[in-house]
Design an enzyme around this catalytic site. Structure first.
Site, PDB file in Angstrom:
ATOM      1  CB  VAL A 285      -0.760  -0.101   1.063  1.00  0.00           C
ATOM      2  CG1 VAL A 285      -1.697   1.208   1.261  1.00  0.00           C
ATOM      3  CG2 VAL A 285      -1.980  -1.089   0.845  1.00  0.00           C
ATOM      4  CB  ALA A 286       3.600   2.282   2.373  1.00  0.00           C
ATOM      5  CB  ILE A 288       1.058   0.505  -4.535  1.00  0.00           C
ATOM      6  CG1 ILE A 288       2.074  -0.935  -5.704  1.00  0.00           C
ATOM      7  CG2 ILE A 288       0.342   1.000  -6.204  1.00  0.00           C
ATOM      8  CD1 ILE A 288       0.701  -1.108  -5.212  1.00  0.00           C
ATOM      9  CG  ASP A 332      -4.370  37.073 -35.269  1.00  0.00           C
ATOM     10  OD1 ASP A 332      -3.785  36.115 -35.877  1.00  0.00           O
ATOM     11  OD2 ASP A 332      -4.758  36.532 -34.584  1.00  0.00           O
TER      12      ASP A 332
HETATM   13  P1  ATP Z   1      -4.323  39.913 -37.527  1.00  0.00           P
HETATM   14  O1  ATP Z   1      -4.843  39.468 -39.157  1.00  0.00           O
HETATM   15  O2  ATP Z   1      -3.692  40.429 -37.001  1.00  0.00           O
HETATM   16  O3  ATP Z   1      -5.498  40.118 -36.404  1.00  0.00           O
HETATM   17  P2  ATP Z   1      -6.082  42.339 -39.792  1.00  0.00           P
HETATM   18  O4  ATP Z   1      -6.855  42.997 -38.559  1.00  0.00           O
HETATM   19  O5  ATP Z   1      -5.636  43.078 -41.252  1.00  0.00           O
HETATM   20  O6  ATP Z   1      -4.940  41.596 -39.018  1.00  0.00           O
HETATM   21  P3  ATP Z   1      -8.001  40.881 -40.839  1.00  0.00           P
HETATM   22  O7  ATP Z   1      -9.003  41.103 -39.747  1.00  0.00           O
HETATM   23  O8  ATP Z   1      -7.914  39.620 -41.188  1.00  0.00           O
HETATM   24  O9  ATP Z   1      -6.362  41.412 -40.073  1.00  0.00           O
HETATM   25  O10 ATP Z   1      -8.061  42.162 -41.969  1.00  0.00           O
HETATM   26  C1  ATP Z   1      -7.472  41.679 -43.522  1.00  0.00           C
HETATM   27  C2  ATP Z   1      -7.791  43.078 -43.959  1.00  0.00           C
HETATM   28  O11 ATP Z   1      -8.929  43.392 -44.330  1.00  0.00           O
HETATM   29  C3  ATP Z   1      -6.950  44.233 -42.983  1.00  0.00           C
HETATM   30  O12 ATP Z   1      -5.825  44.883 -43.225  1.00  0.00           O
HETATM   31  C4  ATP Z   1      -7.591  45.605 -44.074  1.00  0.00           C
HETATM   32  O13 ATP Z   1      -7.332  45.759 -44.994  1.00  0.00           O
HETATM   33  C5  ATP Z   1      -8.807  44.579 -43.986  1.00  0.00           C
HETATM   34  N1  ATP Z   1     -10.159  45.034 -42.701  1.00  0.00           N
HETATM   35  C6  ATP Z   1     -10.013  44.929 -41.491  1.00  0.00           C
HETATM   36  N2  ATP Z   1     -11.330  45.689 -40.823  1.00  0.00           N
HETATM   37  C7  ATP Z   1     -11.985  45.864 -41.642  1.00  0.00           C
HETATM   38  C8  ATP Z   1     -12.728  45.936 -42.241  1.00  0.00           C
HETATM   39  N3  ATP Z   1     -13.846  46.458 -40.827  1.00  0.00           N
HETATM   40  N4  ATP Z   1     -14.140  46.754 -43.162  1.00  0.00           N
HETATM   41  C9  ATP Z   1     -13.152  46.640 -44.222  1.00  0.00           C
HETATM   42  N5  ATP Z   1     -12.062  46.160 -44.448  1.00  0.00           N
HETATM   43  C10 ATP Z   1     -11.664  45.304 -43.719  1.00  0.00           C
END
Ligand code: ATP
Length: 881
Positions: A285-286, A288, A332
């Site tokens: 017992v001890a 294991i 990101d």
């Molecule tokens: P990460 O991927 O690092 O978060 P990110 O925000 O640039 O960066 P996405 O959100 O995929 O990545 O956006 C890609 C691209 O789309 C951006 O670089 C921008 O040019 C465009 N974008 C981002 N937000 C909008 C929006 N609300 N409306 C229109 N275009 C947008």
């Protein structure tokens, strides 16, 4: 909780629906109505399945075969007259069971509070105001807004939609997202999956937007009705706990064989059969290490609590272990490496790049006006201004545009009334564009904004003054180089375009995002997070590669990556398009040098993870969007964003960063390495002590000595040393050196790098000291004193040995007082061990006797001897290295 009849809300006409739920579609419920409904219907949560009672858990502790044999043996020896022995053994067994239950409960409650930390929120309209509330606060009649990535928080009927698609596989098993409608041909026979004007709890929005009225909450929802079947019973066994379980079994078998030999040899030497049997079973017992898996789970669970304090919420226990092996972090950019606090600083409206602030002074050109208008109206963000404070709701990129328009005197509320939105193509990170359609006087305008390169490829004309001119290749080149100039200076660049229609155009990508008129660009600054630079350096030192994966433009990405020391001389940056050109083999050849991926789509992320994994790397990957779920699942450690992340990404992730911060991943890796180290320490301690216990009895029996310890001694030492001290080792602070080593290999055994040898060696040292004390004390003072001294030395030397295992290389005296739990545990254990010898009334029960001063001094010296031996070996090893 109030019970709701099954009412077919999908079949009602609008009026009877509104009357049935007594709602105002514009204003939603007011606070009084919400209170009343909450009283009637209760909270919007699924109640948990039955919990195992404490008593049941306690009883379960006795299911172990050996414990049952021990109890039987104790009872038999009691019946034969050894009553005090029997009672004491039973007491110790019960105490052990209590400790087992406490440990189990601790692990369980830690896991339960982790579950609670992943709060889901819902966007509602109440008393005419947009609010964000916890999903559990929803009541029937609430008006809820949905967008891509949201988990549907309750059942309800849709009252407004824009391209809404919902994934309902949790409920219907159908994995293709369902396109929602407001009207349809529903009848009594329409099955759940085809009632497309309804949404159901636990499904998730994959595309578009929508608004629905809650019709059922909590256990009244469709998923609530089958909740019993889908209780989340995901197994939380980690590779390490599985290995430890296996190890426990193997060692257990070895211990059993030793105990068998002890019993047989003892009998052959003419020992009392019952006493020998009791000794053998107590030893089994001890020896294991049955507590090992529980301790590992508790250490992992306590680690997750510490991680939570550092903003990393672990959703899947195995991730804690994997964290320590992470060799690549793919992150990101926006919001994770940068602050996600955007401000528009530059504008390009077909006349060269100018300061954003300069516009106001000189009045607007038509294209400037379009840039600001499009930014403001093709936009879902809001800045709600209350006296004294303003609240920003929505994506920071869009908030920056509303803020800019605001500063220039454009009022979103007024402008949206003048040009109401009549259709839209929501933003998604594959298209990188967003389009809205507005009714403006007698005509229709479509506004598109997005990534300049993507946008420009959809433009055929541009606006200059009041003229619409053809976009010639030269002109296109000029715009692209303005974009590059801004991007090289780390600006996040967005483009703006529009189109005019006489009639309302069809809401289709082909139509709305084609033949556009280019209006201009804006450049936003999104400053890097201060702490990230240090974290990147920490990673570098710890042998972890940092890779930036962003949807943003390549130049912007590289500029920021250079600034943060992610991109170094000789590194490569790839765009999504360039990545698509590479075969898997080509990607494998360059991957180690690529530190920036720009303009990638979420699908590319999966490919990048796989390529790293083919090299044997362990990949942590961040993600926030709906489409990031596959990459998060594929990565060894999927990290979702707590603030900006969609519910879908959080569901798919192993870990949630509550502050969206890259540095949090790095501190989690550090913590993960520390947790693994602590588990190793607990294993080291328990196994070396068990080896010592077995050897003392085994060797004494083999060489024909009298038994150095009686069964109660063995069980008592096991009780004193096995639980609290091992747990306290799990609470050790991680050493500063954890981030100076290369990542551990995923398939490395826990005994790798010499731990196995150290365990055996130190176990033998502990055993030898006890044996020497027994042999000499028995000779000098007789069996009773010899046993008492051995009992003390074996127990106390194990407690001193605790200090040895705190570090494999460093002296026990370095950072001696950094773990107060360890000292607490030691103090308690020393008291428990000594009390038995110091209180004469207990002597008969524990078969011990009083010791004189010389004997005590011998006990103390012998007990600290293992500390001295191990210190010397550490010093010798250090000198050699
Ligand atoms: P990460 O991927 O690092 O978060 P990110 O925000 O640039 O960066 P996405 O959100 O995929 O990545 O956006 C890609 C691209 O789309 C951006 O670089 C921008 O040019 C465009 N974008 C981002 N937000 C909008 C929006 N609300 N409306 C229109 N275009 C947008």
């Amino acid at each position: 909780m109030g019970k709701q009849k099954t009412i077919r809300y999908d079949l009602m006409d609008d009026r009877s629906f509104d009357q049935a739920l007594k709602i105002d579609r514009k204003k939603g419920l007011n606070e009084r109505e919400v209170q009343a409904r909450r009283l009637e219907f209760g909270k919007n949560e699924l109640t948990e399945g039955k919990k195992v009672s404490l008593f049941r858990k306690f009883v379960d502790q006795f299911k172990d075969f050996l414990i049952l044999v021990l109890i039987a043996a104790a009872v038999i020896s009691g019946a034969l007259g050894e009553v005090s022995d029997a009672v004491l053994i039973l007491l110790i067994v019960v105490l052990n069971a209590v400790i087992g239950v406490v440990q189990e409960n601790k692990a369980e409650s830690a896991m339960a509070s982790l579950k609670k930390m992943t709060v889901h929120e819902a966007k509602v309209i109440r008393s005419g105001v947009h609010q964000i509330i916890r999903s559990e606060e929803l009541v029937p009649g609430d008006i809820v807004l949905l967008e891509a990535g949201d988990a549907v928080p309750a059942d309800g009927r849709l009252i407004e939609i824009a391209g809404l698609k919902v994934q309902e596989s949790a409920l219907t098993g159908e994995s293709v997202p369902v396109e929602k409608t407001l009207k349809g041909d529903f009848n009594e026979a329409t099955p759940l999956a085809d009632r497309t004007n309804m949404v159901y709890m636990h499904s998730s929005v994959t595309y578009g937007r929508g608004t629905f009225v809650v019709t059922a909450t909590g256990m009244d929802t469709e998923i609530g009705k089958i909740a019993g079947m889908i209780q989340n019973t995901e197994s939380q066994a980690t590779p390490l706990t599985q290995n430890i379980n296996q190890l426990g079994k193997t060692l257990g078998l070895a211990a059993l064989i030793c105990c068998g030999v002890v019993f047989a040899v003892g009998l052959l030497r003419g020992g009392n059969p019952l006493e020998m049997f009791l000794t053998a079973v107590s030893l089994a017992v001890a020896a294991i290490p049955e507590g090992l898996p529980a301790i590992v789970t508790v250490v992992l669970a306590l680690g997750t609590m510490r991680l939570a304090k550092k903003n990393a919420i672990i959703r899947k226990l195995p991730a804690v272990e994997t964290l320590g092996c992470a060799s690549v972090i793919c992150t990101d950019k926006t919001g994770t490496l940068t602050q996600n606090r955007m401000t528009i600083k530059k504008v390009y409206a077909n006349e060269g790049i100018i300061d954003a602030e300069a516009i106001k002074e000189d009045g607007f050109t038509p294209s400037e006006k379009f840039v600001v208008r499009i930014g403001e109206l093709c936009n879902d963000a809001q800045i709600i201004k209350d006296p004294g404070k303003s609240v920003e709701v929505g994506d920071p990129t869009e908030v920056a545009m509303v803020d800019y328009a605001d500063r220039l005197g454009f009022e979103k509320n007024i402008n949206i009334k003048e040009a109401p939105r009549v259709g839209e193509l929501p933003f998604d990170s594959d298209r990188k564009l967003m389009t809205t359609v507005h009714h403006y006087h007698d005509t229709y305008l479509s506004f598109t904004k997005g990534a300049p390169d993507c946008l420009l490829s959809k433009c055929t004309h541009y606006l200059k003054g009041y003229e619409i001119l053809e976009l010639t290749p030269e002109r296109r080149q000029e715009i692209l180089s303005a974009n590059d100039t801004l991007a090289n200076d780390s600006y996040r660049v967005l483009g703006y375009a529009f189109q005019q229609y006489q009639k309302k155009p069809p809401i289709e990508e082909k139509k709305l995002e084609n033949g556009l008129i280019f209006a201009g660009l804006t450049g936003m600054i999104d400053p890097p997070r201060e702490e990230v630079r240090d974290s990147v350096r920490d990673c570098h030192q710890a042998g972890i590669k940092t890779v930036m994966i962003t949807g943003d433009h390549k130049q912007t990405a590289v500029a920021i990556a250079k600034d943060l020391e992610i991109f170094k001389d000789g590194d490569l940056a790839l765009s999504g398009a360039e990545l698509d050109q590479l075969t898997d083999q080509e990607l494998d050849d360059v991957i180690a040098r690529v530190s920036v991926y720009a303009r990638v789509s979420p699908e590319d992320k999966v490919r990048i993870v796989q390529a790293w994994q083919r090299r044997g790397d362990v990949v942590a990957m961040t993600g926030d969007g709906v489409n990031d779920a596959p990459a998060l699942k594929r990565a060894d450690i999927g990290c979702a964003m707590g603030i900006t992340g969609t519910d879908v990404s959080k569901e798919a992730a192993d870990m949630i960063l509550t502050d969206d911060n890259f540095s949090t991943i790095v501190s989690a890796v550090k913590e993960g390495r520390g947790i693994y180290d602590n588990i190793k320490k607990a294993v080291h301690f328990l196994l070396s002590c068990n080896i010592a216990e077995i050897l003392v009895i085994f060797i004494a029996t083999l060489i024909g000595l009298p038994q150095p310890l009686v069964p109660v001694h063995i069980l008592w030492i096991n009780l004193v040393t096995d639980s609290l001290p091992a747990l306290a080792l799990g609470m050790e602070k991680q050493s500063d050196d954890v981030m100076k080593e290369k990542p551990r290999k995923k398939d490395d055994s826990i005994f790798a790098h010499g731990l196995g040898g150290r365990i055996v060696f130190q176990g033998i040292v502990l055993f030898l000291i006890s044996l020497i004390v027994f042999v000499s004390a028995e000779k000098a003072y007789g069996l009773a004193v010899g046993r008492t001294m051995t009992f003390c030395v074996l127990g106390l030397s194990q407690l001193a040995h605790l200090l040895n295992v705190r570090s494999e290389q460093q002296s026990a005296f370095k950072h001696l007082f950094t773990n107060r739990y360890l000292w607490g545990a030691m103090a308690i254990s020393v008291c428990v061990q000594l009390i038995v010898v110091l209180i004469p009334a207990l002597h008969p029960f524990f078969t011990v006797t009083a010791l004189n001063a010389v004997q005590w001094v011998t006990v103390v010296l012998a007990s600290v001897a293992p500390l001295a031996v191990v210190e010397i070996t550490k010093a010798v090893q250090k000198a050699r290295a």
